[in-house]
Design a protein around this motif. Structure first.
Motif, short mmCIF file in Angstrom:
data_model
loop_
_atom_site.label_atom_id
_atom_site.label_comp_id
_atom_site.label_asym_id
_atom_site.label_seq_id
_atom_site.Cartn_x
_atom_site.Cartn_y
_atom_site.Cartn_z
N TYR A 62 29.82 50.62 26.70
CA TYR A 62 30.16 50.00 28.01
C TYR A 62 30.35 48.36 27.81
O TYR A 62 31.07 47.77 28.23
N ILE A 63 29.21 47.94 26.95
CA ILE A 63 29.31 46.47 26.66
C ILE A 63 30.50 46.10 25.90
O ILE A 63 31.29 45.18 26.06
N ASP A 64 30.98 46.97 24.83
CA ASP A 64 32.01 46.98 23.88
C ASP A 64 33.39 46.89 24.80
O ASP A 64 34.18 45.92 24.15
N ILE A 65 33.60 47.63 25.73
CA ILE A 65 34.77 47.89 26.12
C ILE A 65 35.13 46.37 27.01
O ILE A 65 36.35 46.14 27.40
N PHE A 66 34.09 45.75 27.55
CA PHE A 66 34.17 44.35 27.96
C PHE A 66 34.25 43.20 27.13
O PHE A 66 34.25 42.06 27.63
N VAL A 74 39.51 43.89 30.74
CA VAL A 74 39.66 43.10 31.94
C VAL A 74 41.12 42.81 32.04
O VAL A 74 41.59 42.85 33.11
N ASP A 75 41.91 42.24 30.93
CA ASP A 75 43.45 41.98 31.16
C ASP A 75 44.00 43.29 31.39
O ASP A 75 45.29 43.03 32.21
N TYR A 76 44.00 44.37 30.86
CA TYR A 76 44.64 45.63 31.21
C TYR A 76 44.08 46.07 32.66
O TYR A 76 45.37 46.39 33.36
N PHE A 77 42.97 45.77 32.93
CA PHE A 77 42.72 46.08 34.35
C PHE A 77 43.52 45.27 35.56
O PHE A 77 43.92 45.77 36.29
N LYS A 78 43.45 44.06 35.11
CA LYS A 78 44.42 43.28 36.08
C LYS A 78 45.62 43.42 36.03
O LYS A 78 46.39 43.36 37.23
N PHE A 230 50.03 44.97 28.53
CA PHE A 230 49.82 46.34 28.69
C PHE A 230 48.90 46.74 29.92
O PHE A 230 48.06 45.96 30.41
N THR A 231 49.32 47.78 30.54
CA THR A 231 48.28 48.60 31.59
C THR A 231 47.09 49.21 30.85
O THR A 231 47.24 49.46 29.69
N LEU A 232 46.36 49.74 31.76
CA LEU A 232 45.13 50.49 31.15
C LEU A 232 45.62 51.86 30.57
O LEU A 232 45.11 52.09 29.29
N PRO A 233 46.59 52.83 30.90
CA PRO A 233 46.98 53.67 30.14
C PRO A 233 47.38 53.45 28.72
O PRO A 233 47.20 54.08 27.87
N ILE A 234 48.19 52.40 28.51
CA ILE A 234 48.86 51.92 27.27
C ILE A 234 47.58 51.53 26.64
O ILE A 234 47.49 51.57 25.41
N GLY A 235 46.89 50.64 27.28
CA GLY A 235 45.51 49.99 26.51
C GLY A 235 44.55 51.45 25.88
O GLY A 235 44.09 50.93 24.89
N MET A 250 35.62 55.38 23.62
CA MET A 250 36.78 55.92 24.34
C MET A 250 36.37 56.55 25.56
O MET A 250 37.14 56.56 26.68
N MET A 251 35.21 57.35 25.66
CA MET A 251 34.73 58.06 26.95
C MET A 251 34.50 57.01 27.91
O MET A 251 34.80 57.23 29.08
N ALA A 252 33.86 55.88 27.45
CA ALA A 252 33.24 54.93 28.36
C ALA A 252 34.49 54.39 29.06
O ALA A 252 34.76 53.99 30.39
N ALA A 253 35.63 53.61 28.34
CA ALA A 253 36.59 53.24 28.85
C ALA A 253 37.57 54.10 29.71
O ALA A 253 38.07 53.80 30.91
N SER A 254 37.54 55.43 29.32
CA SER A 254 38.41 56.43 30.32
C SER A 254 37.60 56.54 31.59
O SER A 254 38.28 56.57 32.67
N LEU A 255 36.19 56.45 31.55
CA LEU A 255 35.45 56.70 32.79
C LEU A 255 35.56 55.37 33.73
O LEU A 255 35.79 55.64 34.69
#
Length: 283
Positions: A62-66, A74-78, A230-235, A250-255
């Motif tokens: 979870y630390i890595d995906i941020f 954060v950029d993809y989320f925005k 990019f949006t989150l699905p592409i990211g 990958m699981m952390a990012a998906s959740l």
């Protein structure tokens, strides 16, 4: 007789809740595995002897995906949030006026237009790619978030109009006639009468449009080419395409990607219930 009927009702209730629990267990099991994997270390996640619960809990994924150097979440989320909110807002706004016209106004061709919305469900969205791509390119909007907003509005607007019309049809015309006698025009009626009474339906449509835009992968992969847009699905797809498969990351990012939709559903459920109660009082 009374005792036997009471036993039958109790048996039916037990059977119903047992079935519901089993159904929930089957439905939530994949998410449980994803959650547990996100807390496992890299070696433990690919161990030939898997376990349900991690032996050593870690929040490193979870630390890595941020971490923008690893995954610019954060950029993809925005980008996803901008596209989803704008597309849902525009679709609902246009849908309110379109649905009101089809529901309350009488004009030539109204039934034909209304029936044409059923045709939308006959065609896949992939058929719109070529014409939309030509339109977007000719407008100079390729590789912009605006292009994705436009395509999402095109995708969701027919359903928004169709759903909102069904809600507006339930509002008695007597209320509108009384409002007109009080001096309100059509625009004021929509804002002061129709929207408050149909707020639960409007919220439902907004959540639907938001979810479609948030989860879109097909149009985003075609109309976006710059990584910073990019949006989150592409990211997430780029994260899954890396040579080193770190399953926990990958699981952390998906959740985390799924959280906004889950939170929106939870909040909208309360809002819809309160809207239904308020609408009942106003009616």
């Amino acid at each position: 007789m009374a005792v036997s009927s009471k036993k039958v009702r109790r048996a039916k209730k037990i059977g119903f809740y047992t079935t519901m629990v089993l159904f929930l267990c089957m439905t939530l099991f994949p998410f449980f595995i994803m959650l547990m994997t996100s807390f496992k270390g890299t070696k433990e996640a690919i161990s030939p002897h898997p376990t349900f619960f991690p032996k050593d809990f870690t929040f490193q994924h979870y630390i890595d995906i941020f971490n923008p150097d690893i995954f610019p979440f954060v950029d993809y989320f925005k980008n996803s949030l901008i596209v989803s909110l704008e597309a849902a807002g525009i679709a609902v706004l246009l849908g309110i006026f379109g649905a009101y016209a089809l529901s309350k106004l009488r004009f030539k061709g109204r039934m034909t237009i209304n029936a044409s919305f059923y045709m939308v469900y006959m065609f896949s969205g992939i058929l719109l790619i070529v014409p939309l791509f030509k339109i977007i390119s000719s407008m100079g909007l390729y590789d912009t978030l605006t292009s994705l907003v436009i395509t999402m509005v095109v995708q969701t607007l027919p359903t928004a109009v169709f759903m909102l019309k069904s809600y507006f049809d339930t509002i008695p015309e007597d209320i509108e006639e009384a409002a007109m006698m009080d001096g309100l025009n059509r625009f004021q009626i929509i804002l002061r009468i129709i929207v408050p009474l149909a707020i639960s339906g409007i919220v439902s449509v907004f959540v639907y449009c938001f979810m479609v835009a948030w989860n879109d992968y097909l149009f985003a992969s075609i109309f976006l080419s710059s990584a910073e847009k990019f949006t989150l699905p592409i990211g997430l797809n780029t994260l899954f395409s890396t040579p080193d498969y770190i399953w926990g990351r990958m699981m952390a990012a998906s959740l985390v990607t799924a959280l906004p939709v889950v939170i929106m559903y939870a909040l909208s459920e309360r809002f819809i219930k309160s809207g239904l109660m308020d609408g009942g009082v106003k009616g």
